[in-house]
Design an enzyme around this catalytic site. Structure first.
Site, mmCIF file in Angstrom:
data_model
loop_
_atom_site.group_PDB
_atom_site.id
_atom_site.type_symbol
_atom_site.label_atom_id
_atom_site.label_comp_id
_atom_site.label_asym_id
_atom_site.label_seq_id
_atom_site.Cartn_x
_atom_site.Cartn_y
_atom_site.Cartn_z
ATOM 1 N N ARG A 72 0.873 -1.191 0.000
ATOM 2 C CA ARG A 72 0.000 0.000 0.000
ATOM 3 C C ARG A 72 0.898 1.225 0.000
ATOM 4 O O ARG A 72 1.798 1.327 0.814
ATOM 5 C CB ARG A 72 -0.932 0.024 1.218
ATOM 6 C CG ARG A 72 -2.188 0.895 0.978
ATOM 7 C CD ARG A 72 -3.020 1.104 2.241
ATOM 8 N NE ARG A 72 -2.226 1.739 3.247
ATOM 9 C CZ ARG A 72 -2.197 1.360 4.545
ATOM 10 N NH1 ARG A 72 -2.936 0.379 4.986
ATOM 11 N NH2 ARG A 72 -1.427 1.995 5.400
ATOM 12 N N GLU B 113 4.782 7.008 2.769
ATOM 13 C CA GLU B 113 5.590 5.783 2.839
ATOM 14 C C GLU B 113 5.020 4.719 1.911
ATOM 15 O O GLU B 113 3.874 4.796 1.464
ATOM 16 C CB GLU B 113 5.619 5.229 4.266
ATOM 17 C CG GLU B 113 4.270 4.751 4.761
ATOM 18 C CD GLU B 113 4.365 3.714 5.875
ATOM 19 O OE1 GLU B 113 5.432 3.097 6.075
ATOM 20 O OE2 GLU B 113 3.333 3.490 6.537
ATOM 21 N N ASN C 212 4.241 0.695 2.046
ATOM 22 C CA ASN C 212 4.107 -0.445 2.963
ATOM 23 C C ASN C 212 4.225 -1.724 2.155
ATOM 24 O O ASN C 212 3.436 -1.937 1.235
ATOM 25 C CB ASN C 212 2.727 -0.443 3.624
ATOM 26 C CG ASN C 212 2.504 0.795 4.457
ATOM 27 O OD1 ASN C 212 3.005 0.915 5.559
ATOM 28 N ND2 ASN C 212 1.765 1.759 3.904
ATOM 29 N N SER D 241 -2.924 -2.937 6.135
ATOM 30 C CA SER D 241 -4.238 -3.383 6.606
ATOM 31 C C SER D 241 -5.369 -2.475 6.107
ATOM 32 O O SER D 241 -5.151 -1.539 5.352
ATOM 33 C CB SER D 241 -4.234 -3.452 8.131
ATOM 34 O OG SER D 241 -3.902 -2.188 8.645
ATOM 35 N N LYS E 171 12.033 2.410 5.798
ATOM 36 C CA LYS E 171 12.157 3.863 5.682
ATOM 37 C C LYS E 171 13.513 4.223 5.081
ATOM 38 O O LYS E 171 13.645 5.194 4.354
ATOM 39 C CB LYS E 171 11.993 4.512 7.058
ATOM 40 C CG LYS E 171 10.732 4.094 7.836
ATOM 41 C CD LYS E 171 9.464 4.571 7.174
ATOM 42 C CE LYS E 171 8.218 4.367 8.031
ATOM 43 N NZ LYS E 171 7.656 3.012 8.033
ATOM 44 N N LYS F 210 12.345 9.260 11.540
ATOM 45 C CA LYS F 210 11.697 7.949 11.374
ATOM 46 C C LYS F 210 12.654 6.794 11.625
ATOM 47 O O LYS F 210 13.691 6.693 10.961
ATOM 48 C CB LYS F 210 11.167 7.803 9.946
ATOM 49 C CG LYS F 210 10.069 8.778 9.576
ATOM 50 C CD LYS F 210 9.537 8.431 8.189
ATOM 51 C CE LYS F 210 8.205 9.084 7.946
ATOM 52 N NZ LYS F 210 7.587 8.563 6.708
ATOM 53 N N GLU G 27 7.242 -0.110 11.670
ATOM 54 C CA GLU G 27 5.954 0.009 10.997
ATOM 55 C C GLU G 27 4.856 0.001 12.041
ATOM 56 O O GLU G 27 5.060 -0.482 13.147
ATOM 57 C CB GLU G 27 5.722 -1.190 10.067
ATOM 58 C CG GLU G 27 6.807 -1.427 9.038
ATOM 59 C CD GLU G 27 6.841 -0.344 7.999
ATOM 60 O OE1 GLU G 27 5.783 0.214 7.673
ATOM 61 O OE2 GLU G 27 7.949 -0.034 7.522
ATOM 62 N N GLY G 28 3.690 0.494 11.654
ATOM 63 C CA GLY G 28 2.525 0.319 12.510
ATOM 64 C C GLY G 28 2.089 1.576 13.240
ATOM 65 O O GLY G 28 1.123 1.547 13.993
ATOM 66 N N ARG H 236 -7.567 7.333 5.324
ATOM 67 C CA ARG H 236 -7.597 7.403 6.787
ATOM 68 C C ARG H 236 -7.378 8.853 7.182
ATOM 69 O O ARG H 236 -6.553 9.541 6.577
ATOM 70 C CB ARG H 236 -6.473 6.549 7.393
ATOM 71 C CG ARG H 236 -6.679 5.059 7.216
ATOM 72 C CD ARG H 236 -5.396 4.309 7.515
ATOM 73 N NE ARG H 236 -4.337 4.783 6.639
ATOM 74 C CZ ARG H 236 -3.038 4.636 6.882
ATOM 75 N NH1 ARG H 236 -2.630 4.046 7.976
ATOM 76 N NH2 ARG H 236 -2.142 5.086 6.037
#
Ligand code: ADP
Ligand code: MG
Length: 477
Positions: free
Chosen positions: A115, A129, A131, A136, A310, A368, A372-373, A452
């Site tokens: 993504r 970024e 992914n 998700s 990253k 960074k 992740e997450g 989002r």
């Protein structure tokens, strides 16, 4: 940056949204794990310029191939990640060792689900970024988009929507690939290619796919909706297993086949393994090593996971690095145009000087780590203090990124059945799916979008981190 004037949602509209969320499974486990609650969402879809939305989708197939090309270039991964791997030996270092142990892991068979996330700043896409593991919300995001389409026309909410200019003309066409449908199709294509490649060996053995999950996952229904789509549309069975269960229950036979009890495993799709806490013991690392060694399509392999670090994204922003992987000059330029500036913090690449940038102008940068997450980055004073304290070696586990300033719009954030008005910023994600069989790319597509949003007052954090909420795009000219 001025928020649009906004009316508040009507009580009927909110009730309709909550009813829709419950009936259609926009659901997560509550924090204590004992009950279910609706996933947080915006009442209205948030504005995204149509041209940016279209461009983000257009770039996706090239980005899928970029991820694949980076992952297969072990020399590039080593050059770029060697410093980071030393500074973050127990995670990035171990993943790099796994990737280097199987240098041709992605050549013949591969399934990649990515993504690509963007903010829109002054009507320009800015990539946040890429992914390459466990991206998700494909399913809950698609359901949120469907909920917004429902609310746009339903009598309980249509006046609220009209007041915001969010009529159905502005909602993306439902014929666009829906992420769960497109991702399930990619998994099914990888599964079928595997069956064809190993038909003589498999014979009458039962075959299944596996989703690797975290024990106690709150977002299990986003994951399960994908399993259900895979079953409904393709009659492919996907089991849920943790990395530890794979270590205990699975093995690889002499020909490289991944076996779970009596079942042959064709595809392994990881929704865990992206964070160090997913590896509480050696057992989980043994499971990753077993998957790497097998001939199952593993989404992602260690190398594909590393392609999304990253650090790799920071290096791609340097002159000629992206262009090395994307020969089509116009396409490379279009992708580069979405990049925000990123700086190495490795001593040998001017890390000291770059750290000073962050220290002296802390509000305009983000620090960074290779994590992740959500919730891992540092901003403003916290970043400045951290940079002042770090040794040169510690610094090389991080990259410094120019801070993106997306436009702020008003929306109502709905959590725990109640709404609160907020100025929000929105992050557009485009899913990408790529399948390789027998060395050929047999599927490469943009697999739909996700939006989002979070309060503009929050620096960091995704939906799972409790900061962002599910949204969908309201396309404006
Ligand atoms: P993660 O892998 O944790 O999701 P991200 O790079 O997506 O890492 O960062 C997490 C969040 O931090 C993003 O969703 C975004 O809200 C914010 N963020 C990341 N990079 C930037 C940036 N350059 N400018 C502003 N905000 C950023
Ligand atoms: Mg992110």
């Amino acid at each position: 940056m001025t928020p649009e004037p906004t009316t508040e949602p009507s009580a009927d509209g909110i009730a309709e949204a909550l009813s829709y969320a419950a009936c259609h499974g926009i659901i997560v486990r509550s924090r204590d794990g004992q009950t279910l609650t609706h996933a947080p969402f915006t009442y209205w879809p948030s504005r995204i310029p149509r041209a940016c939305y279209t461009e983000a989708i257009r770039l996706t197939t090239a980005l899928n191939l970029l991820v694949r090309a980076i992952a297969r270039d072990r020399a590039f991964l080593r050059r770029v990640l060697v410093g980071t791997a030393a500074a973050d030996a127990s995670f990035t270092g171990r993943l790099l060792a796994l990737a280097e142990a199987q240098p041709h892991r992605e050549d013949d068979h591969d399934l990649t689900i990515c993504r690509f996330d963007y903010f829109v700043q002054e009507k320009q896409l800015r990539m946040v970024e890429m992914n390459t593991i466990a991206a998700s919300f494909a399913c809950l995001g698609a359901k949120t988009a469907a909920m917004h389409r429902h609310l746009a026309t339903h009598p309980a909410s249509s006046a609220d929507y009209a007041a915001q200019g969010a009529t159905t003309d502005h909602l993306p066409s439902p014929e666009l690939p829906s992420p769960p449908v497109a991702l399930a199709r990619a998994i099914a294509v990888a599964h079928e290619s595997h069956l064809r490649a190993y038909a003589s060996h498999i014979g009458g053995t039962p075959v299944a796919t596996v989703m690797v999950v975290q024990p106690g996952e709150r977002n299990a229904f986003d994951q399960d909706a994908l399993r259900h789509t895979l079953w409904t549309n393709h009659k492919v069975h996907m089991k849920r297993l943790s990395l530890h269960e794979i270590d205990v229950q699975a093995s690889v036979d002499g020909s490289g086949h991944l076996i779970l009890g009596e079942t042959h495993i064709s595809v392994v799709y990881l929704r865990a393994g992206y964070t160090p806490t997913d590896y509480p013991s050696e057992s989980e690392w043994r499971a990753r090593a077993l998957l790497e060694k097998s001939n199952a399509s593993v989404c992602p392999t260690a190398a594909v996971q590393l392609a999304g670090t990253k650090k790799v994204q920071q290096v791609l922003d340097q002159p000629h690095e992206l262009e090395h992987f994307i020969q089509d000059g116009r396409l490379a330029a279009a992708i580069r145009a979405t990049f925000a500036r990123q700086y190495s913090l490795n001593e040998s690449d001017g890390g000291g000087e770059h750290a000073r940038l962050g220290i002296e102008d802390a509000n305009n940068f983000v620090l960074k780590p290779q994590r992740e997450g959500g919730g891992n980055n540092l901003y403003s004073d916290e970043m400045r203090i951290a940079l002042l304290k770090m040794s040169a070696e510690e610094r090389s586990a991080f990259v410094l990124m120019e801070r993106i300033r997306p436009a702020v719009v008003d929306n109502a954030l709905v959590r725990d059945g109640k709404y609160a008005m907020a100025g929000v910023v929105s992050e557009l994600g485009v899913y990408g799916a790529l399948v390789v069989a027998g060395g050929d790319v047999v599927l490469n597509e943009a697999a739909g979008t996700l939006l989002r949003s979070k309060s503009a007052l929050q620096d960091d954090g995704g939906v799972a981190a409790g900061v962002a909420v599910l949204d969908s795009a309201c396309l404006v000219e």
